[in-house]
Design an enzyme around this catalytic site. Structure first.
Site, PDB file in Angstrom:
ATOM      1  N   LYS A  75      -0.616  25.666  17.420  1.00  0.00           N
ATOM      2  CA  LYS A  75      -0.108  26.070  18.735  1.00  0.00           C
ATOM      3  C   LYS A  75       1.185  26.831  18.491  1.00  0.00           C
ATOM      4  O   LYS A  75       2.075  26.350  17.799  1.00  0.00           O
ATOM      5  CB  LYS A  75       0.173  24.863  19.632  1.00  0.00           C
ATOM      6  CG  LYS A  75       0.779  25.301  20.976  1.00  0.00           C
ATOM      7  CD  LYS A  75       0.784  24.198  22.006  1.00  0.00           C
ATOM      8  CE  LYS A  75       2.084  23.449  22.038  1.00  0.00           C
ATOM      9  NZ  LYS A  75       2.235  22.629  23.265  1.00  0.00           N
ATOM     10  N   ARG A 118      -2.174  17.281  28.009  1.00  0.00           N
ATOM     11  CA  ARG A 118      -2.214  16.446  26.796  1.00  0.00           C
ATOM     12  C   ARG A 118      -0.987  15.540  26.701  1.00  0.00           C
ATOM     13  O   ARG A 118      -1.040  14.448  26.144  1.00  0.00           O
ATOM     14  CB  ARG A 118      -2.417  17.297  25.541  1.00  0.00           C
ATOM     15  CG  ARG A 118      -1.281  18.258  25.119  1.00  0.00           C
ATOM     16  CD  ARG A 118      -0.142  17.548  24.424  1.00  0.00           C
ATOM     17  NE  ARG A 118       0.549  18.335  23.444  1.00  0.00           N
ATOM     18  CZ  ARG A 118       1.856  18.243  23.210  1.00  0.00           C
ATOM     19  NH1 ARG A 118       2.636  17.452  23.940  1.00  0.00           N
ATOM     20  NH2 ARG A 118       2.402  18.961  22.265  1.00  0.00           N
ATOM     21  N   HIS A 145       8.321  19.850  36.027  1.00  0.00           N
ATOM     22  CA  HIS A 145       6.945  20.350  35.937  1.00  0.00           C
ATOM     23  C   HIS A 145       5.978  19.299  35.392  1.00  0.00           C
ATOM     24  O   HIS A 145       4.881  19.107  35.920  1.00  0.00           O
ATOM     25  CB  HIS A 145       6.940  21.599  35.037  1.00  0.00           C
ATOM     26  CG  HIS A 145       5.591  22.195  34.850  1.00  0.00           C
ATOM     27  ND1 HIS A 145       4.911  22.817  35.863  1.00  0.00           N
ATOM     28  CD2 HIS A 145       4.777  22.231  33.762  1.00  0.00           C
ATOM     29  CE1 HIS A 145       3.734  23.234  35.410  1.00  0.00           C
ATOM     30  NE2 HIS A 145       3.638  22.882  34.144  1.00  0.00           N
ATOM     31  N   MET A 227       8.841  10.211  27.119  1.00  0.00           N
ATOM     32  CA  MET A 227       8.078  11.438  26.877  1.00  0.00           C
ATOM     33  C   MET A 227       8.931  12.697  26.818  1.00  0.00           C
ATOM     34  O   MET A 227       8.473  13.746  26.382  1.00  0.00           O
ATOM     35  CB  MET A 227       7.023  11.610  27.984  1.00  0.00           C
ATOM     36  CG  MET A 227       6.092  10.434  28.159  1.00  0.00           C
ATOM     37  SD  MET A 227       5.234   9.959  26.643  1.00  0.00           S
ATOM     38  CE  MET A 227       4.276  11.433  26.330  1.00  0.00           C
ATOM     39  N   THR A 229      11.947  13.305  25.198  1.00  0.00           N
ATOM     40  CA  THR A 229      12.711  13.619  23.988  1.00  0.00           C
ATOM     41  C   THR A 229      11.801  14.177  22.896  1.00  0.00           C
ATOM     42  O   THR A 229      10.996  13.453  22.319  1.00  0.00           O
ATOM     43  CB  THR A 229      13.459  12.358  23.495  1.00  0.00           C
ATOM     44  OG1 THR A 229      14.352  11.947  24.529  1.00  0.00           O
ATOM     45  CG2 THR A 229      14.247  12.653  22.235  1.00  0.00           C
ATOM     46  N   LYS A 234      18.223  15.227  21.923  1.00  0.00           N
ATOM     47  CA  LYS A 234      17.802  14.770  23.256  1.00  0.00           C
ATOM     48  C   LYS A 234      17.729  13.246  23.265  1.00  0.00           C
ATOM     49  O   LYS A 234      17.495  12.622  22.218  1.00  0.00           O
ATOM     50  CB  LYS A 234      16.431  15.344  23.605  1.00  0.00           C
ATOM     51  CG  LYS A 234      16.449  16.768  24.142  1.00  0.00           C
ATOM     52  CD  LYS A 234      15.066  17.091  24.663  1.00  0.00           C
ATOM     53  CE  LYS A 234      14.917  18.483  25.170  1.00  0.00           C
ATOM     54  NZ  LYS A 234      13.518  18.756  25.540  1.00  0.00           N
ATOM     55  N   GLY A 300       6.503   9.160  22.784  1.00  0.00           N
ATOM     56  CA  GLY A 300       5.514  10.258  22.742  1.00  0.00           C
ATOM     57  C   GLY A 300       6.234  11.576  22.504  1.00  0.00           C
ATOM     58  O   GLY A 300       6.732  12.206  23.428  1.00  0.00           O
TER      59      GLY A 300
HETATM   60  P1  NAD Z   1      11.393  20.857  33.823  1.00  0.00           P
HETATM   61  O1  NAD Z   1      12.433  21.865  33.451  1.00  0.00           O
HETATM   62  O2  NAD Z   1      10.352  21.234  34.802  1.00  0.00           O
HETATM   63  O3  NAD Z   1      12.137  19.541  34.396  1.00  0.00           O
HETATM   64  C1  NAD Z   1      13.256  19.014  33.727  1.00  0.00           C
HETATM   65  C2  NAD Z   1      13.504  17.566  34.126  1.00  0.00           C
HETATM   66  O4  NAD Z   1      14.650  17.096  33.397  1.00  0.00           O
HETATM   67  C3  NAD Z   1      13.856  17.378  35.584  1.00  0.00           C
HETATM   68  O5  NAD Z   1      13.528  16.066  35.949  1.00  0.00           O
HETATM   69  C4  NAD Z   1      15.356  17.594  35.596  1.00  0.00           C
HETATM   70  O6  NAD Z   1      15.990  17.006  36.704  1.00  0.00           O
HETATM   71  C5  NAD Z   1      15.742  16.901  34.300  1.00  0.00           C
HETATM   72  N1  NAD Z   1      16.927  17.475  33.648  1.00  0.00           N
HETATM   73  C6  NAD Z   1      17.217  18.774  33.438  1.00  0.00           C
HETATM   74  N2  NAD Z   1      18.384  18.897  32.756  1.00  0.00           N
HETATM   75  C7  NAD Z   1      18.828  17.627  32.531  1.00  0.00           C
HETATM   76  C8  NAD Z   1      19.943  17.079  31.881  1.00  0.00           C
HETATM   77  N3  NAD Z   1      20.873  17.850  31.305  1.00  0.00           N
HETATM   78  N4  NAD Z   1      20.078  15.735  31.836  1.00  0.00           N
HETATM   79  C9  NAD Z   1      19.141  14.931  32.396  1.00  0.00           C
HETATM   80  N5  NAD Z   1      18.041  15.401  33.012  1.00  0.00           N
HETATM   81  C10 NAD Z   1      17.892  16.726  33.081  1.00  0.00           C
HETATM   82  O7  NAD Z   1      10.773  20.336  32.469  1.00  0.00           O
HETATM   83  P2  NAD Z   1       9.363  19.668  32.204  1.00  0.00           P
HETATM   84  O8  NAD Z   1       8.380  20.724  31.849  1.00  0.00           O
HETATM   85  O9  NAD Z   1       9.036  18.713  33.294  1.00  0.00           O
HETATM   86  O10 NAD Z   1       9.669  18.880  30.833  1.00  0.00           O
HETATM   87  C11 NAD Z   1      10.498  17.734  30.858  1.00  0.00           C
HETATM   88  C12 NAD Z   1      10.850  17.356  29.437  1.00  0.00           C
HETATM   89  O11 NAD Z   1       9.672  16.987  28.722  1.00  0.00           O
HETATM   90  C13 NAD Z   1      11.482  18.498  28.626  1.00  0.00           C
HETATM   91  O12 NAD Z   1      12.576  17.961  27.923  1.00  0.00           O
HETATM   92  C14 NAD Z   1      10.394  18.930  27.675  1.00  0.00           C
HETATM   93  O13 NAD Z   1      10.893  19.447  26.482  1.00  0.00           O
HETATM   94  C15 NAD Z   1       9.671  17.606  27.462  1.00  0.00           C
HETATM   95  N6  NAD Z   1       8.273  17.732  27.016  1.00  0.00           N
HETATM   96  C16 NAD Z   1       7.820  16.819  26.122  1.00  0.00           C
HETATM   97  C17 NAD Z   1       6.522  16.881  25.680  1.00  0.00           C
HETATM   98  C18 NAD Z   1       5.996  15.853  24.718  1.00  0.00           C
HETATM   99  O14 NAD Z   1       4.876  15.997  24.224  1.00  0.00           O
HETATM  100  N7  NAD Z   1       6.724  14.823  24.442  1.00  0.00           N
HETATM  101  C19 NAD Z   1       5.662  17.878  26.162  1.00  0.00           C
HETATM  102  C20 NAD Z   1       6.147  18.775  27.114  1.00  0.00           C
HETATM  103  C21 NAD Z   1       7.455  18.678  27.552  1.00  0.00           C
END
Ligand code: NAD
Length: 329
Positions: A75, A118, A145, A227, A229, A234, A300
């Site tokens: 990916k 996923r 999102h 999920m 971090t 982070k 995760g």
């Molecule tokens: P998004 O930008 O749509 O939403 C961000 C979320 O984090 C919101 O709830 C927002 O209020 C909060 N946020 C933003 N800045 C912040 C800060 N400084 N301190 C605390 N909270 C904060 O993002 P998303 O697409 O919903 O993704 C959320 C997180 O999940 C991201 O960190 C992304 O990297 C992570 N992620 C992890 C995986 C995985 O497999 N573990 C997969 C996809 C995304």
């Protein structure tokens, strides 16, 4: 002879992925590949993630090979913070699948929707295997999102009655509340302490760099799926909470370097040998939760094999359609 497999390269766009790969397909694909990883039948290759010094973008690759499922690929993509102003999603990715027998490119699959489905499947698998059977209240920390995908997948794992939610940006919560309502679940925006006091299962899915949930707020028996971090630095929960929990991860190596356990490990509060791959529970090699009072925590981090697993489902189903799109390179 062509240079791209007998039938050419299958093209599976975002809309088709959404049509073909639902939550059930994603759940089983992710559960199977976690099991294969724990058996040593599937492995991830080192992740590359770099700031490219252009458009503030982070770009990288996640790849791996599942020998059991015969899935090989990568990916590729990352994070473009300026996309939102162009009407595009900030996270952009594409999956390339290769024939493991020949190395020929077999499919190009859109990765944006699949990443969300996923990731939600990953926490859902952890809830299915580690959450208390009588869990009634789901706690959501995060409202971006991914959160709606997380909520929908989690809601299918237990007989939940209510969702309690907290987000650092409270104005984002009504959107999550609308999803809960659609699922027939009560929804309440609460403080972090109240969330810990009420929730039987908690999902954290934010971009935080500091703990949002403290150990003292979490009641015995809770299952927490961390999920958000997925990068060094982070952090979503108190390292003392991680240290006090029975800890599981998608992949230990990734968990201790870029996942939620990185902080407890760096502080000397948790050692690697206390983290169990969730695949060991799936395979029956580890009992998982051992009592109703135990706090279980799943880290995760998001591994490439998850992406390849769902992309290969999309490619297989797309390839069976009479209108399958293929190109020859
Ligand atoms: P998004 O930008 O749509 O939403 C961000 C979320 O984090 C919101 O709830 C927002 O209020 C909060 N946020 C933003 N800045 C912040 C800060 N400084 N301190 C605390 N909270 C904060 O993002 P998303 O697409 O919903 O993704 C959320 C997180 O999940 C991201 O960190 C992304 O990297 C992570 N992620 C992890 C995986 C995985 O497999 N573990 C997969 C996809 C995304």
């Amino acid at each position: 002879m062509t240079e791209t497999g007998g039938n050419g390269v299958l093209i599976v766009g975002e809309a088709l992925c959404e049509e073909l790969v639902g939550r059930t397909e994603a759940f089983h694909a992710v559960e199977d590949v976690f099991g294969a990883m724990a058996r040593g039948d599937a492995w991830n290759f080192p992740v590359v993630r770099e700031a490219i010094g252009y458009a503030d973008a982070l770009y990288g690759f996640k790849s791996g090979f599942d020998r059991a499922g015969k899935v090989l690929g990568v990916k590729s993509g990352g994070y473009w913070p300026g996309n939102i102003d162009k009407g595009l999603t900030n996270h952009q990715s594409t999956v390339f699948l290769f024939d493991p027998d020949t190395g020929q490119l077999s499919a190009l699959v859109g990765g944006n929707y699949l990443t969300a489905v996923r990731t939600a499947a990953s926490s859902a698998v952890s809830i299915a295997h580690l959450g208390r059977k009588d869990a009634k209240v789901l706690g959501m920390v995060g409202a971006g999102h991914q959160s709606a995908f997380q909520l929908r997948a989690a809601a299918e794992q237990r007989d939940f009655e209510k969702v309690v939610a907290w987000n650092p940006h409270p104005e984002m919560l009504p959107r999550l509340g609308a999803v809960a309502e659609e699922l027939g679940l009560d929804f309440e925006a609460v403080s972090q302490e109240e969330l810990g006091a009420q929730a039987d299962v908690i999902i954290t899915i934010t971009s935080a760099f500091e703990p949002l949930l403290m150990k003292a707020w979490i009641k015995p028996g809770t299952h927490i799926a961390c999920m958000g971090t997925d990068t060094k630095g982070k952090q979503e929960v108190d390292p003392a909470l991680v240290a006090a929990a029975t800890v599981f991860a998608d992949e230990i190596a990734q968990s201790i370097t870029i996942g939620e356990t990185q902080h407890a490990v760096a502080a000397g509060m948790l050692t690697e040998d206390r983290i169990t791959p969730i695949g060991a529970v799936i395979n029956g090699a580890h009992p998982g939760r051992s009592s109703d009072d135990e706090i279980t925590l799943f880290d995760g981090t998001g591994v490439g094999l998850q992406d390849l697993a769902v992309a290969s489902v999309a490619a297989r189903l797309a390839g069976e359609r009479p209108d399958a799109q293929r190109v020859t390179l």
